[in-house]
Design a protein around this motif. Structure first.
Motif, mmCIF file in Angstrom:
data_model
loop_
_atom_site.group_PDB
_atom_site.id
_atom_site.type_symbol
_atom_site.label_atom_id
_atom_site.label_comp_id
_atom_site.label_asym_id
_atom_site.label_seq_id
_atom_site.Cartn_x
_atom_site.Cartn_y
_atom_site.Cartn_z
ATOM 1 N N GLY A 247 0.812 -1.201 0.000
ATOM 2 C CA GLY A 247 0.000 0.000 0.000
ATOM 3 C C GLY A 247 0.850 1.256 0.000
ATOM 4 O O GLY A 247 2.081 1.210 0.053
ATOM 5 N N ILE A 248 0.165 2.406 -0.058
ATOM 6 C CA ILE A 248 0.823 3.706 -0.067
ATOM 7 C C ILE A 248 0.053 4.619 0.881
ATOM 8 O O ILE A 248 -1.164 4.791 0.733
ATOM 9 C CB ILE A 248 0.815 4.330 -1.482
ATOM 10 C CG1 ILE A 248 1.410 3.360 -2.511
ATOM 11 C CG2 ILE A 248 1.572 5.659 -1.487
ATOM 12 C CD1 ILE A 248 1.147 3.766 -3.951
ATOM 13 N N LEU A 249 0.736 5.185 1.839
ATOM 14 C CA LEU A 249 0.126 6.146 2.756
ATOM 15 C C LEU A 249 0.309 7.552 2.197
ATOM 16 O O LEU A 249 1.407 7.915 1.745
ATOM 17 C CB LEU A 249 0.770 6.045 4.138
ATOM 18 C CG LEU A 249 0.556 4.727 4.891
ATOM 19 C CD1 LEU A 249 1.355 4.725 6.181
ATOM 20 C CD2 LEU A 249 -0.915 4.505 5.175
ATOM 21 N N LEU A 250 -0.760 8.342 2.235
ATOM 22 C CA LEU A 250 -0.733 9.711 1.742
ATOM 23 C C LEU A 250 -1.189 10.666 2.831
ATOM 24 O O LEU A 250 -2.078 10.343 3.621
ATOM 25 C CB LEU A 250 -1.673 9.886 0.536
ATOM 26 C CG LEU A 250 -1.568 8.907 -0.628
ATOM 27 C CD1 LEU A 250 -2.642 9.224 -1.653
ATOM 28 C CD2 LEU A 250 -0.191 8.975 -1.255
ATOM 29 N N ARG A 251 -0.605 11.844 2.837
ATOM 30 C CA ARG A 251 -1.111 12.920 3.694
ATOM 31 C C ARG A 251 -1.298 14.158 2.834
ATOM 32 O O ARG A 251 -0.358 14.606 2.172
ATOM 33 C CB ARG A 251 -0.161 13.217 4.853
ATOM 34 C CG ARG A 251 -0.778 14.165 5.891
ATOM 35 C CD ARG A 251 0.117 14.314 7.096
ATOM 36 N NE ARG A 251 1.314 15.075 6.778
ATOM 37 C CZ ARG A 251 2.397 15.125 7.551
ATOM 38 N NH1 ARG A 251 2.431 14.413 8.667
ATOM 39 N NH2 ARG A 251 3.448 15.839 7.199
ATOM 40 N N VAL A 252 -2.524 14.686 2.849
ATOM 41 C CA VAL A 252 -2.824 15.838 2.001
ATOM 42 C C VAL A 252 -2.741 17.115 2.818
ATOM 43 O O VAL A 252 -2.682 17.079 4.052
ATOM 44 C CB VAL A 252 -4.217 15.694 1.348
ATOM 45 C CG1 VAL A 252 -4.290 14.438 0.507
ATOM 46 C CG2 VAL A 252 -5.312 15.691 2.403
ATOM 47 N N ALA A 253 -2.752 18.242 2.100
ATOM 48 C CA ALA A 253 -2.502 19.525 2.758
ATOM 49 C C ALA A 253 -3.595 19.903 3.741
ATOM 50 O O ALA A 253 -3.325 20.479 4.798
ATOM 51 C CB ALA A 253 -2.342 20.615 1.690
ATOM 52 N N SER A 254 -4.857 19.594 3.420
ATOM 53 C CA SER A 254 -5.964 19.979 4.287
ATOM 54 C C SER A 254 -7.143 19.069 4.034
ATOM 55 O O SER A 254 -7.182 18.331 3.038
ATOM 56 C CB SER A 254 -6.365 21.447 4.049
ATOM 57 O OG SER A 254 -6.894 21.596 2.739
ATOM 58 N N ARG A 255 -8.129 19.142 4.910
ATOM 59 C CA ARG A 255 -9.313 18.307 4.757
ATOM 60 C C ARG A 255 -10.093 18.684 3.499
ATOM 61 O O ARG A 255 -10.705 17.833 2.851
ATOM 62 C CB ARG A 255 -10.207 18.453 5.994
ATOM 63 C CG ARG A 255 -11.454 17.601 5.950
ATOM 64 C CD ARG A 255 -12.238 17.713 7.239
ATOM 65 N NE ARG A 255 -11.499 17.210 8.380
ATOM 66 C CZ ARG A 255 -12.015 17.118 9.608
ATOM 67 N NH1 ARG A 255 -13.265 17.488 9.834
ATOM 68 N NH2 ARG A 255 -11.284 16.675 10.598
ATOM 69 N N ASP A 256 -10.041 19.953 3.126
ATOM 70 C CA ASP A 256 -10.750 20.394 1.917
ATOM 71 C C ASP A 256 -10.192 19.736 0.667
ATOM 72 O O ASP A 256 -10.898 19.622 -0.350
ATOM 73 C CB ASP A 256 -10.663 21.917 1.778
ATOM 74 C CG ASP A 256 -11.359 22.648 2.919
ATOM 75 O OD1 ASP A 256 -12.247 22.028 3.553
ATOM 76 O OD2 ASP A 256 -11.011 23.813 3.178
ATOM 77 N N ALA A 257 -8.921 19.320 0.722
ATOM 78 C CA ALA A 257 -8.283 18.734 -0.458
ATOM 79 C C ALA A 257 -8.601 17.247 -0.624
ATOM 80 O O ALA A 257 -8.238 16.668 -1.651
ATOM 81 C CB ALA A 257 -6.771 18.925 -0.369
ATOM 82 N N VAL A 258 -9.257 16.652 0.367
ATOM 83 C CA VAL A 258 -9.484 15.206 0.337
ATOM 84 C C VAL A 258 -10.237 14.739 -0.910
ATOM 85 O O VAL A 258 -9.780 13.837 -1.617
ATOM 86 C CB VAL A 258 -10.204 14.748 1.625
ATOM 87 C CG1 VAL A 258 -10.715 13.309 1.484
ATOM 88 C CG2 VAL A 258 -9.261 14.838 2.817
ATOM 89 N N PRO A 259 -11.402 15.320 -1.250
ATOM 90 C CA PRO A 259 -12.129 14.813 -2.428
ATOM 91 C C PRO A 259 -11.319 14.913 -3.716
ATOM 92 O O PRO A 259 -11.298 13.982 -4.530
ATOM 93 C CB PRO A 259 -13.385 15.688 -2.477
ATOM 94 C CG PRO A 259 -13.538 16.213 -1.087
ATOM 95 C CD PRO A 259 -12.154 16.393 -0.579
ATOM 96 N N GLY A 260 -10.628 16.061 -3.917
ATOM 97 C CA GLY A 260 -9.845 16.247 -5.132
ATOM 98 C C GLY A 260 -8.684 15.279 -5.233
ATOM 99 O O GLY A 260 -8.422 14.713 -6.299
ATOM 100 N N VAL A 261 -7.980 15.078 -4.117
ATOM 101 C CA VAL A 261 -6.853 14.148 -4.118
ATOM 102 C C VAL A 261 -7.334 12.721 -4.351
ATOM 103 O O VAL A 261 -6.709 11.958 -5.106
ATOM 104 C CB VAL A 261 -6.079 14.255 -2.787
ATOM 105 C CG1 VAL A 261 -5.078 13.114 -2.654
ATOM 106 C CG2 VAL A 261 -5.371 15.597 -2.697
ATOM 107 N N GLN A 262 -8.429 12.356 -3.732
ATOM 108 C CA GLN A 262 -8.954 11.003 -3.920
ATOM 109 C C GLN A 262 -9.302 10.747 -5.387
ATOM 110 O O GLN A 262 -8.969 9.687 -5.946
ATOM 111 C CB GLN A 262 -10.193 10.802 -3.044
ATOM 112 C CG GLN A 262 -10.679 9.362 -2.976
ATOM 113 C CD GLN A 262 -11.740 9.171 -1.907
ATOM 114 O OE1 GLN A 262 -12.428 10.119 -1.527
ATOM 115 N NE2 GLN A 262 -11.867 7.958 -1.406
ATOM 116 N N ALA A 263 -9.939 11.726 -6.023
ATOM 117 C CA ALA A 263 -10.287 11.573 -7.436
ATOM 118 C C ALA A 263 -9.035 11.545 -8.311
ATOM 119 O O ALA A 263 -8.940 10.742 -9.258
ATOM 120 C CB ALA A 263 -11.207 12.717 -7.866
#
Length: 427
Positions: A247-263
């Motif tokens: 697997g690969i663990l990711l950490r995004v910049a903010s909670r608002d970025a979650v949907p965009g990063v997931q897509a």
């Protein structure tokens, strides 16, 4: 006629009479219930099980929820785990059914996400398998995790001593490792003694450069103290010969970025894995917040099932108390007649039998709550779950138990109040 001087004395006499009456009711109730001990115990048992089940299930579920929340707060809601998919296995495949991890993720996928998906702060690939580990004559088998150098930062891990391996160790496929607290204690008695020693993985020996501090289970139920961490490249090329990662663990910049990063991650990996439109993903992308929602739904289902089971037990207990109270009324018709003849009112008789039914139900509820809290306290003391006590819940369960007693005793008490005094005394 009472005067102002005699009113306090009258009040004291009234209070004394009421106190003696309650003590008398208690003595009568205990004597009557002890006459039918087996039936009384069976009647109490239903209420006991209901109170026990409801108290224990709700307290444990609250503790699980608290642990998940604490762990999620440490990891952050903007952490994702990209995992390999599964492929079906038939009965003819090693005589096993179900599924196995597909070899669908690679280190190149992790690099592509790091370079091609905006607003991703940290990318940590990992691979794992259970392998034998030895130090001298001592040996054990535990999960070995190949990880990137930023794994402790991603998972909020602390070191007891030494340091975690660095980016240079990953690039050079260095033969170094960092054991968890329990593994180090098992192989070296004192975890800190492991620092600078070598552990044998088959034909390879790896230098211990650090030991993790004790942490216990994470939100996924994995005991990180029972794992050993090595550079992911060392794991893949020098301990095993696999080309895929788990697997690969990711950490995004903010909670608002979650949907965009997931897509974006989904689109990127589908393109890299050459998946046609309509073809299902051979990987999964789950953020910790989404996992928490699923866990909350699962615990909600557990609470509902526990409440249903408790309701059934309370119903059985109520019917049991109703049955024994009906029997007791029939057996004590002469006693009821005598009490009525010497001045007891119908209200006194109703109060007596309601008191007895509430006493049975309350005893069962009190025992159930006490045993449930005892078991929950033992679980909390063992460190399996954080302590989560809910006094209003315990009080509510006790009130529900007393309510069962009132419902069960209402009809027998009404029967007792309607006993024909003259006919009963004539025999």
């Amino acid at each position: 006629m009472t005067t102002p001087q005699t009113k306090p004395a009258v009040r004291r006499i009234s209070l004394l009479t009421a106190f003696l009456s309650r003590r008398g009711n208690l003595r009568i109730a205990l004597r009557a219930l002890s006459t039918h001990r087996l039936r009384t115990v069976l009647a109490i048992l239903g209420v006991f099980l209901g109170a026990f089940m409801l108290t224990l299930v709700l307290h444990i579920s609250q503790a699980v929820g608290l642990k998940v929340t604490n762990e999620s707060n440490r990891l952050g809601a903007n952490v994702a785990d990209v995992t390999a998919g599964t492929v079906a296995m038939t009965r003819g495949d090693n005589n096993r059914a179900g599924g196995r991890n597909a070899a669908t993720l690679t280190l190149d996928d992790a690099r592509a996400i790091e370079q091609g998906v905006p607003r991703v702060e940290l990318v940590v690939p990992y691979a794992m398998s259970t392998r034998p580990v030895a130090k001298g004559r001592r040996n054990t088998s535990c999960p070995v995790v190949g990880a990137g150098a930023a794994f402790p930062e991603m998972r909020n891990m602390e070191l007891l001593c030494g340091s975690f391996f660095r980016g240079g160790d990953v690039a050079s496929k260095a033969l170094v490792c960092v054991p968890g607290y329990e593994i180090a204690a098992r192989l070296f008695d004192e975890p800190a003694r492991a620092l600078g020693q070598r552990l044998r993985f088959g034909s390879r020996e790896l230098l211990v450069v650090g030991v993790l501090a004790q942490k216990g289970q994470d939100a996924t139920g994995v005991n990180v103290d029972e794992q050993i961490y090595v550079p992911v490249t060392t794991f893949m090329e020098r301990l095993t010969t696999q080309e895929h990662i788990s697997g690969i663990l990711l950490r995004v910049a903010s909670r608002d970025a979650v949907p965009g990063v997931q897509a974006a991650v989904t689109t990127l990996l589908r393109a890299r894995h050459h998946l046609a439109p309509g073809q299902p993903n051979d990987f999964g992308v789950a953020f910790s917040e989404q996992v928490n929602e699923l866990q909350a739904k699962a615990m909600g289902l557990v609470r509902v099932l526990g409440a249903i089971g408790a309701g059934i037990s309370f119903s059985i207990g109520t019917l049991g108390i109703l049955s024994i109270m009906t029997i007791i009324v029939r057996a004590r018709r002469l006693e009821i007649g005598v009490r009525r003849a010497v001045g007891a009112t119908k209200r006194n008789i109703v109060a007596q039998f309601l008191f007895e039914s509430v006493l049975m139900a309350g005893t069962g509820g009190l025992l159930g709550v006490a045993v449930a809290l005892g078991i929950a306290s033992a679980v909390y003391a063992a460190g399996v779950l954080p302590a989560a006590y809910d006094p209003p819940l315990a009080v509510g369960v006790l009130l529900a138990s007393a309510g069962c007693g009132l419902m069960a005793g209402a009809y027998p008490a009404w029967q007792a109040a309607r006993v024909d005094v003259i006919r009963t005394l004539r025999g």
